[in-house]
Design a protein around this motif. Structure first.
Motif, mmCIF file in Angstrom:
data_model
loop_
_atom_site.group_PDB
_atom_site.id
_atom_site.type_symbol
_atom_site.label_atom_id
_atom_site.label_comp_id
_atom_site.label_asym_id
_atom_site.label_seq_id
_atom_site.Cartn_x
_atom_site.Cartn_y
_atom_site.Cartn_z
ATOM 1 N N VAL A 44 -134.954 5.978 -5.538
ATOM 2 C CA VAL A 44 -134.683 6.625 -6.820
ATOM 3 C C VAL A 44 -133.373 7.381 -6.698
ATOM 4 C CG1 VAL A 44 -135.560 8.143 -8.613
ATOM 5 C CG2 VAL A 44 -137.163 6.845 -7.188
ATOM 6 N N ASP A 45 -132.325 6.825 -7.295
ATOM 7 C CA ASP A 45 -131.006 7.449 -7.243
ATOM 8 C C ASP A 45 -130.969 8.618 -8.220
ATOM 9 O OD1 ASP A 45 -128.376 8.029 -6.815
ATOM 10 O OD2 ASP A 45 -127.615 6.414 -8.084
ATOM 11 N N ASN A 46 -130.776 9.825 -7.683
ATOM 12 C CA ASN A 46 -130.818 11.042 -8.491
ATOM 13 C C ASN A 46 -129.427 11.587 -8.783
ATOM 14 O OD1 ASN A 46 -132.461 14.291 -8.241
ATOM 15 N ND2 ASN A 46 -132.362 12.894 -9.973
ATOM 16 N N GLY A 47 -128.474 10.648 -8.963
ATOM 17 C CA GLY A 47 -127.109 11.055 -9.303
ATOM 18 C C GLY A 47 -126.159 11.026 -8.132
ATOM 19 N N SER A 48 -126.360 10.093 -7.221
ATOM 20 C CA SER A 48 -125.508 10.007 -6.034
ATOM 21 C C SER A 48 -124.072 9.640 -6.402
ATOM 22 C CB SER A 48 -126.059 8.956 -5.063
ATOM 23 O OG SER A 48 -127.354 9.284 -4.629
ATOM 24 N N SER A 49 -123.143 10.167 -5.613
ATOM 25 C CA SER A 49 -121.728 9.852 -5.818
ATOM 26 C C SER A 49 -121.127 9.153 -4.608
ATOM 27 C CB SER A 49 -120.942 11.137 -6.104
ATOM 28 O OG SER A 49 -121.058 12.062 -5.020
ATOM 29 N N ASP A 50 -121.972 8.785 -3.627
ATOM 30 C CA ASP A 50 -121.471 8.183 -2.390
ATOM 31 C C ASP A 50 -121.822 6.705 -2.269
ATOM 32 O OD1 ASP A 50 -124.186 8.295 -1.977
ATOM 33 O OD2 ASP A 50 -124.057 9.105 0.070
ATOM 34 N N GLY A 51 -122.253 6.086 -3.377
ATOM 35 C CA GLY A 51 -122.587 4.671 -3.336
ATOM 36 C C GLY A 51 -123.964 4.372 -2.790
ATOM 37 N N SER A 52 -124.843 5.368 -2.784
ATOM 38 C CA SER A 52 -126.197 5.157 -2.244
ATOM 39 C C SER A 52 -126.925 4.010 -2.936
ATOM 40 C CB SER A 52 -127.031 6.442 -2.383
ATOM 41 O OG SER A 52 -126.589 7.441 -1.507
ATOM 42 N N ALA A 53 -126.811 3.936 -4.256
ATOM 43 C CA ALA A 53 -127.523 2.897 -5.004
ATOM 44 C C ALA A 53 -127.073 1.504 -4.569
ATOM 45 C CB ALA A 53 -127.318 3.083 -6.497
ATOM 46 N N GLU A 54 -125.775 1.339 -4.400
ATOM 47 C CA GLU A 54 -125.239 0.042 -3.998
ATOM 48 C C GLU A 54 -125.692 -0.326 -2.585
ATOM 49 O OE1 GLU A 54 -123.540 2.457 -5.401
ATOM 50 O OE2 GLU A 54 -123.154 1.547 -7.382
ATOM 51 N N VAL A 55 -125.697 0.663 -1.696
ATOM 52 C CA VAL A 55 -126.160 0.419 -0.331
ATOM 53 C C VAL A 55 -127.624 -0.009 -0.336
ATOM 54 C CG1 VAL A 55 -126.659 1.508 1.895
ATOM 55 C CG2 VAL A 55 -124.497 1.991 0.732
ATOM 56 N N ALA A 56 -128.439 0.689 -1.115
ATOM 57 C CA ALA A 56 -129.872 0.378 -1.169
ATOM 58 C C ALA A 56 -130.113 -1.025 -1.711
ATOM 59 C CB ALA A 56 -130.589 1.423 -2.026
ATOM 60 N N ARG A 57 -129.411 -1.388 -2.785
ATOM 61 C CA ARG A 57 -129.573 -2.736 -3.349
ATOM 62 C C ARG A 57 -129.172 -3.796 -2.336
ATOM 63 N NH1 ARG A 57 -127.127 -0.313 -7.937
ATOM 64 N NH2 ARG A 57 -128.652 0.110 -9.589
ATOM 65 N N ALA A 58 -128.069 -3.568 -1.649
ATOM 66 C CA ALA A 58 -127.588 -4.545 -0.670
ATOM 67 C C ALA A 58 -128.588 -4.739 0.464
ATOM 68 C CB ALA A 58 -126.235 -4.103 -0.113
#
Length: 243
Positions: A44-58
């Motif tokens: 659950v991305d809570n407003g990350s600015s470091d690319g966490s969402a992209e890393v998790a999807r990958a």
């Protein structure tokens, strides 16, 4: 490199693991690599600015976004996104090994407990600051007075069944969410178990308990939960049961 590793066979039942995430790109590879085979990771991305969402999807995780800042907001969004019968929660900062949840899930499935929590046991200096431990101890004592539960920690590593969790009607969306879950579960007559788990130095800076101010805010949020959560949920949920 973290010291704890876990190798576990897949379980025959589906399990979702909710991972609240705010700027944890560095920790995500370690955490997601330890999700047991056959389980689904919900980051659950809570407003990350470091690319966490992209890393998790990958890395194969399911990613959902929660715009409202707050640990509880992220956790509850993950719970709503879950579809498995059993749902686990784990921090996303590499301080806790999600592979340890296998035994928690087995205990819930076997009917030994309705919720299983991990009691954090610090491994190495800096893994759990003194002020954070003091705040946790104070809350544990208040929880015992309020519910009768004898718990030594209110840690984020936990497992329970999804439908009963939703029935608890959790409303806190800040730091009080984990405590509210336990309080409402106790009021509903749940059997809550606790087991020791290694607590490792987290990756990056803590958003909550890394400072006295952050710890005080968390304690204040949780104290409000204890004050504002009325007893009586047991009567409203008794007909359905907790399993």
């Amino acid at each position: 490199m973290k010291a704890v590793t876990t190798s576990s066979p897949p379980l025959p039942c589906p399990v979702d693991v909710v991972l609240p995430c705010l700027d944890e790109a560095e920790a995500l590879p370690w955490v997601l690599a330890r999700i047991p085979a056959g389980w689904r990771a919900i980051v659950v991305d809570n407003g990350s600015s470091d690319g966490s969402a992209e890393v998790a999807r990958a890395l194969g995780a399911t990613v959902v976004r929660e715009e409202r800042r707050g640990f509880g907001a992220a956790c509850h969004t993950g719970l709503l996104a879950a579809t498995a019968d059993l749902v686990c929660f784990c921090d996303c900062d590499a301080s806790l090994d999600p592979g340890l949840l296998v035994h928690f899930v087995e205990e819930v499935r076997a009917g030994g407990a309705d919720m299983v929590l991990g009691r954090r046991r610090p491994q190495g200096r800096g893994s759990w600051p003194a002020h954070a431990r003091a705040g946790n101890l104070a809350l544990s004592l208040l929880l015992r007075r309020r519910t009768g539960l004898t718990l030594r920690d209110l840690g984020p590593l936990r497992a329970a069944r999804r439908a009963p969790l939703l029935d608890l009607g959790l409303t806190d969306r800040r730091s009080g969410y984990p405590l509210e879950m336990v309080v409402r579960a106790a009021d509903a007559g749940w059997r809550v178990a606790e087991h020791d788990v290694p607590y490792l130095p987290r990756s990056g800076a803590s958003k909550v308990t890394g400072t006295w101010r952050g710890t005080w805010q968390a304690v204040r949020d949780m104290s409000r939960v204890l004050r504002d959560t009325p007893p009586g949920l047991r009567e409203r949920t008794a007909a359905r049961g907790t399993r």
